[in-house]
Design an enzyme around this catalytic site. Structure first.
Site, PDB file in Angstrom:
ATOM      1  N   SER A  71      -1.304  -8.335  10.490  1.00 45.48           N
ATOM      2  CA  SER A  71      -2.722  -8.386  10.822  1.00 45.48           C
ATOM      3  C   SER A  71      -3.596  -8.282   9.586  1.00 45.48           C
ATOM      4  O   SER A  71      -4.577  -9.015   9.433  1.00 45.48           O
ATOM      5  CB  SER A  71      -3.069  -7.256  11.801  1.00 45.48           C
ATOM      6  OG  SER A  71      -4.444  -7.239  12.087  1.00 45.48           O
ATOM      7  N   GLU A  77       0.995  -1.290  16.465  1.00 43.26           N
ATOM      8  CA  GLU A  77       0.167  -0.126  16.148  1.00 43.26           C
ATOM      9  C   GLU A  77      -0.786   0.202  17.295  1.00 43.26           C
ATOM     10  O   GLU A  77      -0.957   1.363  17.667  1.00 43.26           O
ATOM     11  CB  GLU A  77      -0.625  -0.375  14.861  1.00 43.26           C
ATOM     12  CG  GLU A  77      -1.467   0.830  14.462  1.00 43.26           C
ATOM     13  CD  GLU A  77      -2.410   0.551  13.304  1.00 43.26           C
ATOM     14  OE1 GLU A  77      -3.520   1.106  13.311  1.00 43.26           O
ATOM     15  OE2 GLU A  77      -2.020  -0.209  12.393  1.00 43.26           O
ATOM     16  N   SER A 107       1.944  -5.417   3.150  1.00 45.05           N
ATOM     17  CA  SER A 107       3.393  -5.336   3.371  1.00 45.05           C
ATOM     18  C   SER A 107       4.178  -6.285   2.465  1.00 45.05           C
ATOM     19  O   SER A 107       5.368  -6.502   2.687  1.00 45.05           O
ATOM     20  CB  SER A 107       3.706  -5.657   4.845  1.00 45.05           C
ATOM     21  OG  SER A 107       3.124  -4.709   5.700  1.00 45.05           O
ATOM     22  N   CYS A 162       0.850  -1.183   0.000  1.00 49.38           N
ATOM     23  CA  CYS A 162       0.000   0.000   0.000  1.00 49.38           C
ATOM     24  C   CYS A 162       0.893   1.244   0.000  1.00 49.38           C
ATOM     25  O   CYS A 162       2.112   1.159   0.191  1.00 49.38           O
ATOM     26  CB  CYS A 162      -0.927   0.003   1.216  1.00 49.38           C
ATOM     27  SG  CYS A 162      -0.057   0.157   2.801  1.00 49.38           S
ATOM     28  N   HIS A 206      -0.271  -5.728  19.412  1.00 51.32           N
ATOM     29  CA  HIS A 206       0.218  -5.252  18.112  1.00 51.32           C
ATOM     30  C   HIS A 206       0.861  -3.877  18.267  1.00 51.32           C
ATOM     31  O   HIS A 206       0.347  -3.016  18.976  1.00 51.32           O
ATOM     32  CB  HIS A 206      -0.947  -5.187  17.122  1.00 51.32           C
ATOM     33  CG  HIS A 206      -0.534  -4.989  15.699  1.00 51.32           C
ATOM     34  ND1 HIS A 206      -0.151  -3.756  15.208  1.00 51.32           N
ATOM     35  CD2 HIS A 206      -0.435  -5.859  14.656  1.00 51.32           C
ATOM     36  CE1 HIS A 206       0.150  -3.871  13.920  1.00 51.32           C
ATOM     37  NE2 HIS A 206      -0.009  -5.138  13.562  1.00 51.32           N
ATOM     38  N   HIS A 247       5.553  -5.653   8.251  1.00 54.21           N
ATOM     39  CA  HIS A 247       5.489  -7.074   8.585  1.00 54.21           C
ATOM     40  C   HIS A 247       5.736  -7.941   7.351  1.00 54.21           C
ATOM     41  O   HIS A 247       4.826  -8.598   6.831  1.00 54.21           O
ATOM     42  CB  HIS A 247       4.134  -7.411   9.215  1.00 54.21           C
ATOM     43  CG  HIS A 247       4.022  -6.957  10.636  1.00 54.21           C
ATOM     44  ND1 HIS A 247       2.822  -6.661  11.231  1.00 54.21           N
ATOM     45  CD2 HIS A 247       4.972  -6.730  11.569  1.00 54.21           C
ATOM     46  CE1 HIS A 247       3.042  -6.284  12.484  1.00 54.21           C
ATOM     47  NE2 HIS A 247       4.337  -6.316  12.703  1.00 54.21           N
ATOM     48  N   THR A 284      -5.683  -0.017  12.213  1.00 53.57           N
ATOM     49  CA  THR A 284      -6.086   0.209  10.822  1.00 53.57           C
ATOM     50  C   THR A 284      -6.167  -1.057   9.991  1.00 53.57           C
ATOM     51  O   THR A 284      -6.760  -1.041   8.911  1.00 53.57           O
ATOM     52  CB  THR A 284      -5.116   1.188  10.129  1.00 53.57           C
ATOM     53  OG1 THR A 284      -3.785   0.656  10.183  1.00 53.57           O
ATOM     54  CG2 THR A 284      -5.140   2.549  10.786  1.00 53.57           C
TER      55      THR A 284
END
EC number: 1.17.7.4
Length: 402
Positions: free
Chosen positions: A318, A187, A379, A66, A185, A96, A250
Protein backbone atom coordinates in the site's frame (compact mmCIF):
# COMPACT_ATOMS: atom_id res chain seq x y z
CA UNK A 1 -14.15 -10.52 23.86
CA UNK A 2 -11.99 -8.20 25.96
CA UNK A 3 -9.25 -7.76 23.37
CA UNK A 4 -7.12 -5.55 25.60
CA UNK A 5 -7.13 -8.11 28.41
CA UNK A 6 -6.38 -10.93 25.98
CA UNK A 7 -3.42 -9.07 24.47
CA UNK A 8 -2.07 -8.34 27.95
CA UNK A 9 -2.44 -12.00 28.89
CA UNK A 10 -0.76 -13.13 25.66
CA UNK A 11 2.18 -10.80 26.17
CA UNK A 12 2.82 -12.31 29.61
CA UNK A 13 2.77 -15.86 28.25
CA UNK A 14 6.04 -17.80 28.20
CA UNK A 15 5.23 -18.77 24.59
CA UNK A 16 5.20 -15.14 23.40
CA UNK A 17 8.20 -13.16 22.17
CA UNK A 18 8.43 -9.71 20.61
CA UNK A 19 12.01 -8.76 21.49
CA UNK A 20 14.08 -11.28 19.54
CA UNK A 21 16.41 -13.97 20.82
CA UNK A 22 19.77 -12.29 21.26
CA UNK A 23 21.16 -13.08 17.80
CA UNK A 24 21.03 -9.49 16.56
CA UNK A 25 24.72 -9.20 15.67
CA UNK A 26 24.85 -12.35 13.52
CA UNK A 27 21.55 -11.50 11.83
CA UNK A 28 22.63 -7.90 11.12
CA UNK A 29 25.66 -9.21 9.22
CA UNK A 30 23.46 -11.59 7.23
CA UNK A 31 20.90 -8.91 6.39
CA UNK A 32 23.61 -6.52 5.29
CA UNK A 33 25.08 -9.06 2.87
CA UNK A 34 21.68 -10.00 1.42
CA UNK A 35 19.86 -6.67 1.28
CA UNK A 36 22.28 -3.71 1.50
CA UNK A 37 23.96 -2.03 -1.48
CA UNK A 38 27.27 -0.24 -1.95
CA UNK A 39 25.87 1.57 -4.99
CA UNK A 40 22.96 2.98 -3.01
CA UNK A 41 25.35 4.20 -0.32
CA UNK A 42 27.45 5.86 -3.02
CA UNK A 43 24.37 7.69 -4.36
CA UNK A 44 23.48 8.82 -0.84
CA UNK A 45 27.03 10.13 -0.40
CA UNK A 46 26.72 12.06 -3.68
CA UNK A 47 23.70 14.03 -2.46
CA UNK A 48 21.28 11.39 -3.81
CA UNK A 49 22.36 11.98 -7.43
CA UNK A 50 24.52 9.85 -9.74
CA UNK A 51 25.29 10.29 -13.44
CA UNK A 52 26.64 7.68 -15.82
CA UNK A 53 26.69 8.37 -19.51
CA UNK A 54 23.33 9.73 -20.63
CA UNK A 55 21.57 8.80 -17.37
CA UNK A 56 21.23 10.91 -14.26
CA UNK A 57 19.64 9.10 -11.34
CA UNK A 58 17.85 11.17 -8.71
CA UNK A 59 17.08 9.12 -5.62
CA UNK A 60 14.44 10.14 -3.09
CA UNK A 61 16.04 11.18 0.19
CA UNK A 62 13.88 8.77 2.17
CA UNK A 63 13.03 5.41 0.62
CA UNK A 64 13.21 1.67 1.14
CA UNK A 65 13.32 -0.36 4.34
CA UNK A 66 11.81 1.46 7.29
CA UNK A 67 12.74 0.65 10.88
CA UNK A 68 9.59 -1.42 11.47
CA UNK A 69 10.18 -3.54 8.36
CA UNK A 70 13.87 -4.02 9.13
CA UNK A 71 12.94 -5.08 12.67
CA UNK A 72 10.36 -7.60 11.42
CA UNK A 73 12.72 -9.20 8.90
CA UNK A 74 15.54 -9.35 11.45
CA UNK A 75 13.25 -11.04 13.98
CA UNK A 76 12.19 -13.60 11.38
CA UNK A 77 15.83 -14.41 10.66
CA UNK A 78 16.53 -14.61 14.39
CA UNK A 79 13.60 -16.97 14.82
CA UNK A 80 14.98 -19.44 12.30
CA UNK A 81 18.42 -19.21 13.90
CA UNK A 82 16.97 -19.77 17.38
CA UNK A 83 14.71 -22.63 16.27
CA UNK A 84 16.87 -24.42 13.66
CA UNK A 85 14.77 -27.61 13.50
CA UNK A 86 11.28 -26.54 14.57
CA UNK A 87 8.39 -26.12 12.18
CA UNK A 88 8.00 -22.37 11.60
CA UNK A 89 4.89 -20.76 10.12
CA UNK A 90 3.94 -17.18 9.31
CA UNK A 91 0.37 -15.86 9.23
CA UNK A 92 0.92 -13.58 6.20
CA UNK A 93 3.79 -12.28 4.10
CA UNK A 94 6.43 -10.92 6.51
CA UNK A 95 6.41 -7.70 4.44
CA UNK A 96 5.11 -6.86 0.98
CA UNK A 97 8.21 -7.66 -1.02
CA UNK A 98 8.52 -10.73 -3.27
CA UNK A 99 12.28 -11.24 -2.87
CA UNK A 100 12.12 -11.08 0.94
CA UNK A 101 9.16 -13.45 1.07
CA UNK A 102 10.93 -15.83 -1.31
CA UNK A 103 13.87 -15.77 1.08
CA UNK A 104 11.53 -16.73 3.93
CA UNK A 105 10.42 -19.79 1.98
CA UNK A 106 14.03 -20.73 1.26
CA UNK A 107 14.55 -20.64 5.04
CA UNK A 108 11.60 -23.03 5.36
CA UNK A 109 9.29 -20.52 6.97
CA UNK A 110 5.91 -21.64 5.66
CA UNK A 111 2.77 -19.66 4.99
CA UNK A 112 -0.39 -20.95 6.64
CA UNK A 113 -2.42 -22.47 3.78
CA UNK A 114 -5.70 -20.91 2.70
CA UNK A 115 -8.76 -23.08 2.09
CA UNK A 116 -11.40 -21.13 0.22
CA UNK A 117 -11.14 -17.69 1.82
CA UNK A 118 -9.98 -18.83 5.25
CA UNK A 119 -6.62 -19.85 6.69
CA UNK A 120 -6.32 -23.50 7.66
CA UNK A 121 -4.86 -23.43 11.16
CA UNK A 122 -5.38 -27.19 11.54
CA UNK A 123 -1.94 -27.79 9.99
CA UNK A 124 -0.24 -26.11 12.96
CA UNK A 125 0.81 -28.38 15.79
CA UNK A 126 1.36 -27.74 19.48
CA UNK A 127 4.84 -26.35 19.96
CA UNK A 128 5.16 -25.10 16.39
CA UNK A 129 6.60 -21.61 16.01
CA UNK A 130 4.38 -18.96 14.38
CA UNK A 131 5.58 -15.52 13.26
CA UNK A 132 3.14 -12.61 13.22
CA UNK A 133 4.27 -10.27 10.40
CA UNK A 134 4.97 -6.54 10.45
CA UNK A 135 1.30 -5.79 9.64
CA UNK A 136 0.16 -7.76 12.69
CA UNK A 137 -2.51 -10.42 12.91
CA UNK A 138 -6.13 -10.32 13.96
CA UNK A 139 -6.91 -10.93 17.60
CA UNK A 140 -8.92 -14.01 16.57
CA UNK A 141 -5.85 -15.49 14.87
CA UNK A 142 -3.73 -14.76 17.92
CA UNK A 143 -6.23 -16.53 20.15
CA UNK A 144 -6.26 -19.63 17.92
CA UNK A 145 -2.47 -19.80 18.04
CA UNK A 146 -2.38 -19.18 21.79
CA UNK A 147 -4.96 -21.90 22.42
CA UNK A 148 -2.91 -24.32 20.32
CA UNK A 149 0.13 -23.77 22.53
CA UNK A 150 2.25 -22.31 19.73
CA UNK A 151 5.38 -20.29 20.28
CA UNK A 152 4.40 -16.87 18.97
CA UNK A 153 7.00 -14.45 17.61
CA UNK A 154 5.35 -11.05 17.21
CA UNK A 155 7.08 -8.74 14.71
CA UNK A 156 4.12 -6.31 14.52
CA UNK A 157 5.36 -2.79 13.79
CA UNK A 158 5.02 -0.58 16.87
CA UNK A 159 3.24 2.02 14.73
CA UNK A 160 0.56 -0.55 13.93
CA UNK A 161 0.27 -1.39 17.63
CA UNK A 162 -0.21 2.33 18.29
CA UNK A 163 -3.25 2.31 16.02
CA UNK A 164 -4.62 -0.73 17.87
CA UNK A 165 -4.31 1.19 21.13
CA UNK A 166 -6.22 4.07 19.55
CA UNK A 167 -9.20 1.93 18.51
CA UNK A 168 -9.17 0.37 21.99
CA UNK A 169 -9.63 3.89 23.39
CA UNK A 170 -12.49 4.49 20.96
CA UNK A 171 -14.14 1.26 22.08
CA UNK A 172 -13.72 2.03 25.78
CA UNK A 173 -15.57 5.34 25.34
CA UNK A 174 -18.18 3.95 22.93
CA UNK A 175 -16.92 5.77 19.85
CA UNK A 176 -17.18 4.18 16.41
CA UNK A 177 -13.74 3.90 14.82
CA UNK A 178 -13.61 5.45 11.35
CA UNK A 179 -10.59 3.68 9.84
CA UNK A 180 -8.94 5.16 6.75
CA UNK A 181 -7.68 2.09 4.93
CA UNK A 182 -8.33 -0.83 2.62
CA UNK A 183 -10.74 -3.29 4.21
CA UNK A 184 -8.96 -6.36 2.76
CA UNK A 185 -5.45 -5.27 3.76
CA UNK A 186 -3.92 -7.43 6.50
CA UNK A 187 -3.16 -4.42 8.68
CA UNK A 188 -6.71 -3.05 8.52
CA UNK A 189 -8.15 -6.53 9.16
CA UNK A 190 -5.99 -6.71 12.27
CA UNK A 191 -6.85 -3.18 13.41
CA UNK A 192 -10.59 -3.68 12.98
CA UNK A 193 -10.39 -6.88 15.05
CA UNK A 194 -9.37 -4.76 18.07
CA UNK A 195 -12.11 -2.19 17.46
CA UNK A 196 -15.64 -2.26 18.75
CA UNK A 197 -17.91 -0.60 16.23
CA UNK A 198 -16.00 0.40 13.11
CA UNK A 199 -16.39 1.69 9.57
CA UNK A 200 -13.56 1.53 7.00
CA UNK A 201 -13.35 4.31 4.40
CA UNK A 202 -10.99 3.94 1.46
CA UNK A 203 -10.60 7.59 0.54
CA UNK A 204 -11.87 11.13 0.99
CA UNK A 205 -14.78 10.49 -1.39
CA UNK A 206 -16.12 7.68 0.79
CA UNK A 207 -15.53 9.79 3.90
CA UNK A 208 -17.58 12.63 2.37
CA UNK A 209 -20.43 10.19 1.71
CA UNK A 210 -20.40 9.21 5.40
CA UNK A 211 -20.16 12.85 6.55
CA UNK A 212 -23.16 13.77 4.39
CA UNK A 213 -25.12 10.89 5.94
CA UNK A 214 -24.29 12.17 9.42
CA UNK A 215 -25.54 15.68 8.59
CA UNK A 216 -28.42 14.98 6.22
CA UNK A 217 -29.36 11.35 6.73
CA UNK A 218 -29.84 9.18 3.67
CA UNK A 219 -30.76 5.80 2.31
CA UNK A 220 -29.87 3.34 5.07
CA UNK A 221 -29.91 0.27 2.84
CA UNK A 222 -27.73 1.98 0.25
CA UNK A 223 -25.24 2.87 2.99
CA UNK A 224 -25.12 -0.68 4.32
CA UNK A 225 -24.71 -2.09 0.83
CA UNK A 226 -21.89 0.34 0.06
CA UNK A 227 -19.96 -0.61 3.23
CA UNK A 228 -21.13 -4.22 3.52
CA UNK A 229 -17.56 -5.55 3.72
CA UNK A 230 -16.14 -2.56 5.54
CA UNK A 231 -18.05 -2.29 8.81
CA UNK A 232 -18.56 -4.14 12.07
CA UNK A 233 -21.31 -6.72 12.46
CA UNK A 234 -24.72 -5.19 13.03
CA UNK A 235 -23.52 -1.71 12.11
CA UNK A 236 -26.34 0.85 12.11
CA UNK A 237 -25.45 4.17 10.46
CA UNK A 238 -28.44 5.85 12.11
CA UNK A 239 -27.13 5.00 15.59
CA UNK A 240 -23.41 4.29 15.32
CA UNK A 241 -22.22 7.55 13.75
CA UNK A 242 -23.20 9.77 16.67
CA UNK A 243 -19.73 9.41 18.24
CA UNK A 244 -16.72 8.79 16.01
CA UNK A 245 -12.96 8.47 16.40
CA UNK A 246 -10.36 8.52 13.62
CA UNK A 247 -7.77 5.81 12.96
CA UNK A 248 -5.86 4.71 9.87
CA UNK A 249 -3.94 2.04 8.08
CA UNK A 250 -0.40 3.32 8.60
CA UNK A 251 0.54 3.14 4.92
CA UNK A 252 -2.17 5.42 3.54
CA UNK A 253 -1.46 8.90 2.19
CA UNK A 254 -0.76 11.16 5.16
CA UNK A 255 -2.48 14.17 3.59
CA UNK A 256 -5.67 12.23 2.88
CA UNK A 257 -5.82 10.83 6.42
CA UNK A 258 -5.48 14.37 7.76
CA UNK A 259 -8.21 15.60 5.40
CA UNK A 260 -10.54 12.83 6.56
CA UNK A 261 -9.88 13.67 10.20
CA UNK A 262 -10.61 17.36 9.63
CA UNK A 263 -13.73 16.50 7.61
CA UNK A 264 -15.24 14.51 10.47
CA UNK A 265 -14.23 17.15 13.02
CA UNK A 266 -16.08 19.81 10.96
CA UNK A 267 -19.02 17.44 10.50
CA UNK A 268 -19.46 16.77 14.22
CA UNK A 269 -18.93 20.47 14.98
CA UNK A 270 -21.70 21.36 12.55
CA UNK A 271 -24.07 18.73 13.92
CA UNK A 272 -23.44 19.06 17.65
CA UNK A 273 -21.81 22.48 18.15
CA UNK A 274 -18.48 23.45 19.72
CA UNK A 275 -19.45 22.74 23.33
CA UNK A 276 -20.40 19.13 22.52
CA UNK A 277 -17.63 18.39 19.99
CA UNK A 278 -15.41 16.43 22.38
CA UNK A 279 -18.34 14.17 23.25
CA UNK A 280 -18.78 13.20 19.60
CA UNK A 281 -15.30 13.28 18.05
CA UNK A 282 -11.88 11.89 18.95
CA UNK A 283 -8.64 12.06 17.00
CA UNK A 284 -5.11 10.84 17.77
CA UNK A 285 -2.05 11.06 15.55
CA UNK A 286 -1.56 7.55 14.15
CA UNK A 287 0.29 8.48 10.95
CA UNK A 288 3.50 6.45 10.67
CA UNK A 289 6.67 8.55 10.65
CA UNK A 290 8.36 6.36 8.02
CA UNK A 291 5.37 6.50 5.66
CA UNK A 292 5.26 10.27 6.09
CA UNK A 293 9.01 10.66 5.46
CA UNK A 294 8.84 8.64 2.23
CA UNK A 295 5.85 10.59 0.97
CA UNK A 296 7.50 13.92 1.83
CA UNK A 297 10.70 12.82 0.04
CA UNK A 298 8.66 11.83 -3.01
CA UNK A 299 6.90 15.19 -3.02
CA UNK A 300 10.32 16.87 -3.01
CA UNK A 301 11.68 14.59 -5.73
CA UNK A 302 8.86 15.23 -8.20
CA UNK A 303 9.58 18.97 -8.03
CA UNK A 304 12.77 18.27 -10.06
CA UNK A 305 12.70 18.10 -13.83
CA UNK A 306 12.33 14.33 -14.28
CA UNK A 307 11.88 12.52 -17.58
CA UNK A 308 10.39 9.51 -15.86
CA UNK A 309 9.90 7.95 -12.45
CA UNK A 310 10.48 4.35 -11.34
CA UNK A 311 8.72 3.31 -8.13
CA UNK A 312 9.96 -0.01 -6.74
CA UNK A 313 7.98 -2.17 -4.34
CA UNK A 314 5.62 -5.09 -3.97
CA UNK A 315 2.46 -4.87 -6.04
CA UNK A 316 0.42 -5.47 -2.86
CA UNK A 317 2.36 -2.80 -0.95
CA UNK A 318 0.00 0.00 0.00
CA UNK A 319 2.71 2.52 0.87
CA UNK A 320 4.39 1.93 -2.52
CA UNK A 321 1.08 2.54 -4.29
CA UNK A 322 0.76 5.87 -2.48
CA UNK A 323 4.19 6.91 -3.79
CA UNK A 324 3.08 6.00 -7.30
CA UNK A 325 -0.06 8.10 -6.76
CA UNK A 326 2.10 11.19 -6.15
CA UNK A 327 3.94 10.73 -9.46
CA UNK A 328 0.67 10.08 -11.28
CA UNK A 329 -0.88 13.30 -9.95
CA UNK A 330 2.15 15.26 -11.23
CA UNK A 331 1.66 13.64 -14.69
CA UNK A 332 5.21 12.26 -14.68
CA UNK A 333 5.63 9.07 -16.76
CA UNK A 334 5.89 6.56 -13.93
CA UNK A 335 6.40 2.81 -13.65
CA UNK A 336 5.68 0.76 -10.53
CA UNK A 337 7.68 -2.47 -10.63
CA UNK A 338 8.36 -5.05 -7.94
CA UNK A 339 11.57 -6.63 -9.29
CA UNK A 340 14.24 -5.85 -11.87
CA UNK A 341 12.88 -8.69 -14.01
CA UNK A 342 9.91 -6.47 -14.93
CA UNK A 343 12.32 -4.46 -17.08
CA UNK A 344 12.45 -6.57 -20.22
CA UNK A 345 14.53 -4.13 -22.28
CA UNK A 346 14.88 -0.46 -23.04
CA UNK A 347 11.89 -0.92 -25.29
CA UNK A 348 9.66 -2.89 -22.93
CA UNK A 349 8.67 -2.74 -19.25
CA UNK A 350 5.95 -4.61 -17.35
CA UNK A 351 4.45 -2.50 -14.58
CA UNK A 352 1.44 -2.07 -12.31
CA UNK A 353 -1.04 0.74 -12.83
CA UNK A 354 -2.83 2.43 -9.93
CA UNK A 355 -5.99 0.45 -10.72
CA UNK A 356 -4.03 -2.75 -10.07
CA UNK A 357 -3.78 -3.78 -13.70
CA UNK A 358 -0.46 -5.19 -14.88
CA UNK A 359 0.41 -3.81 -18.31
CA UNK A 360 3.37 -3.74 -20.71
CA UNK A 361 4.62 -0.41 -22.06
CA UNK A 362 6.94 -0.11 -25.05
CA UNK A 363 9.54 2.59 -25.70
CA UNK A 364 9.44 3.58 -22.04
CA UNK A 365 13.09 4.65 -21.86
CA UNK A 366 13.66 7.87 -23.87
CA UNK A 367 16.64 8.35 -26.19
CA UNK A 368 19.43 10.76 -25.34
CA UNK A 369 20.16 12.32 -21.96
CA UNK A 370 17.55 11.54 -19.32
CA UNK A 371 16.89 12.20 -15.64
CA UNK A 372 15.28 9.26 -13.84
CA UNK A 373 13.64 9.62 -10.43
CA UNK A 374 13.87 6.55 -8.22
CA UNK A 375 12.07 5.69 -5.01
CA UNK A 376 10.99 2.52 -3.27
CA UNK A 377 8.42 1.45 -0.73
CA UNK A 378 9.16 0.74 2.92
CA UNK A 379 9.38 -3.02 2.25
CA UNK A 380 11.97 -2.82 -0.54
CA UNK A 381 15.63 -3.77 0.12
CA UNK A 382 18.35 -1.47 -1.21
CA UNK A 383 19.74 -4.41 -3.21
CA UNK A 384 16.56 -4.51 -5.32
CA UNK A 385 16.85 -0.76 -5.98
CA UNK A 386 20.49 -1.23 -7.00
CA UNK A 387 19.53 -3.95 -9.48
CA UNK A 388 17.00 -1.65 -11.14
CA UNK A 389 19.43 1.28 -11.39
CA UNK A 390 22.20 -0.89 -12.83
CA UNK A 391 19.77 -2.30 -15.40
CA UNK A 392 18.81 1.20 -16.54
CA UNK A 393 22.47 2.23 -16.79
CA UNK A 394 23.28 -0.91 -18.78
CA UNK A 395 20.39 -0.50 -21.23
CA UNK A 396 21.20 3.14 -21.94
CA UNK A 397 24.88 2.29 -22.43
CA UNK A 398 23.94 -0.45 -24.90
CA UNK A 399 21.58 1.88 -26.75
CA UNK A 400 24.32 4.53 -27.03
CA UNK A 401 26.71 1.99 -28.59
CA UNK A 402 24.11 0.84 -31.09
Amino acid sequence: MDTKAFKRSLQHSENYNRKGFGHQAEVATQLQSEYQSNLIQEIRDRNYTLQRGDVTIRLAQAFGFCWGVERAVAMAYETRQHFPTEHIWITNEIIHNPSVNQRMQEMEVEFIPIEGKNKDFSVIGTGDVVILPAFGASVQEMQILHDKGCKIVDTTCPWVSKVWNTVEKHKKNDYTSIIHGKYKHEETVATSSFAGKYLIVLNLQEAEYVASYIINGGNREEFLTKFAKACSAGFDPDQDLARVGIANQTTMLKGETEQIGKLFERTMLQKYGPTELNQHFQSFNTICDATQERQDAMLELVEHNLDLMVVIGGFNSSNTTQLQQIAFEREIPSYHIDTVERIKSGDCIEHRQLNGQLITTENWLPDGEIVVGITSGASTPDKVVEDVIEKIFAMKATAAVV
